[in-house]
Design an enzyme around this catalytic site. Structure first.
Site, PDB file in Angstrom:
ATOM      1  CD  GLU A  78     -11.193  38.300 -29.174  1.00 49.93           C
ATOM      2  OE1 GLU A  78     -12.329  38.952 -28.789  1.00 49.93           O
ATOM      3  OE2 GLU A  78     -12.102  36.706 -29.259  1.00 49.93           O
ATOM      4  CD  GLU A 137     -14.013  37.568 -24.829  1.00 48.47           C
ATOM      5  OE1 GLU A 137     -15.280  37.944 -24.251  1.00 48.47           O
ATOM      6  OE2 GLU A 137     -12.743  38.395 -24.701  1.00 48.47           O
TER       7      GLU A 137
HETATM    8  C1  GBH Z   1     -14.485  39.869 -27.070  1.00 47.97           C
HETATM    9  O1  GBH Z   1     -15.864  39.615 -26.133  1.00 47.97           O
HETATM   10  C2  GBH Z   1     -15.198  38.136 -27.989  1.00 47.97           C
HETATM   11  O2  GBH Z   1     -14.532  37.218 -27.880  1.00 47.97           O
HETATM   12  C3  GBH Z   1     -15.545  38.789 -29.312  1.00 47.97           C
HETATM   13  O3  GBH Z   1     -16.456  37.228 -30.465  1.00 47.97           O
HETATM   14  C4  GBH Z   1     -16.313  39.898 -29.652  1.00 47.97           C
HETATM   15  O4  GBH Z   1     -17.239  40.256 -30.886  1.00 47.97           O
HETATM   16  C5  GBH Z   1     -15.574  40.780 -29.211  1.00 47.97           C
HETATM   17  O5  GBH Z   1     -15.190  41.069 -27.698  1.00 47.97           O
HETATM   18  C6  GBH Z   1     -16.431  42.564 -29.390  1.00 47.97           C
HETATM   19  O6  GBH Z   1     -17.106  42.539 -28.501  1.00 47.97           O
HETATM   20  O7  GBH Z   1     -19.738  43.103 -19.314  1.00 47.97           O
HETATM   21  O8  GBH Z   1     -20.016  45.444 -17.968  1.00 47.97           O
HETATM   22  O9  GBH Z   1     -17.890  43.891 -17.892  1.00 47.97           O
HETATM   23  C7  GBH Z   1     -15.128  40.999 -25.361  1.00 47.97           C
HETATM   24  C8  GBH Z   1     -16.853  40.872 -24.913  1.00 47.97           C
HETATM   25  C9  GBH Z   1     -16.943  43.181 -23.533  1.00 47.97           C
HETATM   26  C10 GBH Z   1     -16.902  41.932 -22.250  1.00 47.97           C
HETATM   27  C11 GBH Z   1     -16.607  44.173 -22.735  1.00 47.97           C
HETATM   28  C12 GBH Z   1     -17.050  42.859 -21.140  1.00 47.97           C
HETATM   29  C13 GBH Z   1     -17.439  44.887 -20.269  1.00 47.97           C
HETATM   30  C14 GBH Z   1     -18.569  45.213 -19.838  1.00 47.97           C
HETATM   31  N1  GBH Z   1     -16.462  42.675 -23.822  1.00 47.97           N
HETATM   32  N2  GBH Z   1     -17.319  43.617 -21.225  1.00 47.97           N
HETATM   33  S1  GBH Z   1     -19.429  44.077 -18.586  1.00 47.97           S
END
Ligand code: GBH
Length: 462
Positions: free
Chosen positions: A367, A172
């Site tokens: 994931e 990511e």
């Molecule tokens: C993943 O991140 C990670 O790889 C992991 O480490 C983490 O624990 C897991 O998911 C759960 O969070 O920022 O406005 O676009 C996911 C992170 C979450 C980033 C949703 C984008 C959308 C809101 N993502 N988020 S925005």
């Protein structure tokens, strides 16, 4: 009365990989052991106000001392693969110079035990824990960090190449660049649109350089990959302004990585959108060719979709200026404990898009999962029916995408264990195994038993 046929199964293809996923800083603990030095997440989590309740990864799920127990849990579940990350500050503490043997030994033991259990090790080189010294030298907005990353990739591949089945360069990079340097919600907590864009480019460059270093060091056949959190972004209406809002988020959320890595080009609409932020002169001749070194598969992480309309959003934002043109629409329907909407169709949508846009690139869901406020009752059972429902719906969406021709090779459930959920600390639980952080006792949740059953059947009960 007819009873439901519980033996009918939505089967997945033979050889489909069933995994669980974790990341080093979220589970290992042992933050100062065996030569490990601070990463940007140690610094960030110790900065008051950055992480909920002042939580840190100092101890986390203590996986560093409990790897045998955790591998045994996975053996019970019957997973075929385990996706973990290697902590750069354990292996090369300052981000420069020779490797620390004790740091490497931990991953040697882990991969040995996995292989003894018949579980394929899938290693991610960067799941957000940049050595603090490299951040002090400028971090990902600095070009040099990409070269440091490739050197570390080569060191890790030399040491562990005989035992890791799949190598993932980055996890990511969108989060690391845009949440780390754009809105500052993640480490290192900087807030600059231009630094976020520079970081994104240096992630692409570092990825390509690391692919070269991995190919040079690894035995054939090894699988080399990267994992993106691609945004499923839908326009609120067919109105051109709303469609354009979705295009902007797709550019700065998705194509900022997809175009360099898979097509060796910059998204020209993003370059135009960000003209007031940067002239992109940090992109040097040859960088895009380097970034597009072929990979063997693409990992995608999916949790929920977004809907956007013309309007504006708060600043600082992760969207590098697009927030002045885009409003995020609240979606109706159920949400997880993260307040993220539950929408399994988004995963199908994403896989089918990639089927069309990246023909010939095998896909892996690296994931998918959900946080819910589950709990251990006195009898020792952990009930989490909402998580089971979420997982069932998303696996069914993967199955539908495969039927529709998407080349999906595997599914990694996030996460094996309850863990340090970044800015939320220990307040959010994504595990299918409950962790009592006071005692480090592990308890299988109902979802873990359900997942073991899915794996044993090779699919879902309809
Ligand atoms: C993943 O991140 C990670 O790889 C992991 O480490 C983490 O624990 C897991 O998911 C759960 O969070 O920022 O406005 O676009 C996911 C992170 C979450 C980033 C949703 C984008 C959308 C809101 N993502 N988020 S925005």
């Amino acid at each position: 009365e007819t009873r439901p046929d519980t033996t009918a199964t939505l089967r997945f293809p033979a050889g489909f990989r069933w995994g669980t996923a974790t990341a080093a800083y979220q589970i290992e603990g042992a933050a100062a052991e065996d030569g490990r030095t601070p990463s940007i997440w140690d610094t960030f989590s110790r900065t008051p106000g950055k992480v909920r309740n002042g939580d840190t990864g100092d101890i986390a799920a203590d996986h560093y001392h409990r790897l045998s127990e955790d591998v045994a849990l996975m053996r019970r579940l019957g997973v075929t693969d385990y996706r973990f990350s290697i902590a750069w500050p354990r292996v090369q503490p300052t981000g420069r110079g020779p490797a620390v043997q004790k740091g490497l030994d931990f991953y040697r033991r882990l991969t040995d035990e996995l292989r003894e259990a018949g579980i394929r090790p899938v290693a991610t080189l960067y799941h957000w824990d940049l050595p603090q010294e490299l951040e002090d030298a400028g971090g990902w907005p600095q070009r040099e960090t990409a070269y440091r990353f490739a050197e570390y990739a080569g060191i890790a591949a030399e040491a562990l190449g005989d035992r890791v089945a799949t190598w993932t360069t980055l996890n990511e990079p969108w989060c690391a660049a845009f949440l780390g340097y754009g809105n500052g919600v993640h480490a290192p907590g900087r807030t600059s649109a231009v630094d976020a864009l520079r970081a994104a480019h240096h992630f692409n460059l570092g990825h390509g350089l690391a692919v070269q270093a991995l190919r040079a060091a690894l035995p054939e056949p090894s699988e080399v990959s990267l994992t993106l959190n691609l945004h499923v972004v839908r326009a609120h209406s067919d109105a051109p302004e709303d469609v354009d809002a979705a295009r902007r988020i797709d550019a700065v959320g998705n194509r900022v990585f997809l175009d360099p890595v898979f097509h060796g080009r910059l998204p020209q609409d993003l370059v135009a959108d960000t003209a007031g932020v940067t002239d992109w002169s940090f992109v040097q001749d040859g960088d895009l060719r380097t970034a597009s070194a072929p990979v063997d598969s693409l990992g995608i992480n999916y949790y929920s979709p977004a809907e956007v309309a013309a309007g504006s959003s708060e600043s600082p934002s992760p969207w590098a200026g697009a927030e002045r043109h885009v409003r995020f629409v609240d979606l109706p329907g159920p949400r997880t404990a993260m307040d993220w909407p539950v929408d399994a169709n988004g995963l199908h949508e994403l896989l089918v898009r990639l089927r069309d846009e990246l023909p010939g690139v095998p896909l892996v869901v690296t994931e998918n999962g959900a946080a819910y406020d589950d709990y251990a009752d006195p009898s020792g059972q952990v009930k989490d029916p909402e998580r089971v429902a979420y997982l069932h719906a998303h696996l069914a969406a993967v199955r539908r995408a495969i039927e529709d021709g998407a080349d999906v090779r595997g599914y990694f459930l996030w996460s094996l264990l309850d863990n340090f959920e970044w800015a939320y600390g220990y307040s959010k639980r994504f595990g299918i195994v409950h962790v009592d952080f006071a005692t480090q006792r592990r308890t299988l949740k109902d979802s873990a038993r359900w997942y073991a059953d899915v794996i044993a059947r090779g699919g879902l009960t309809a």
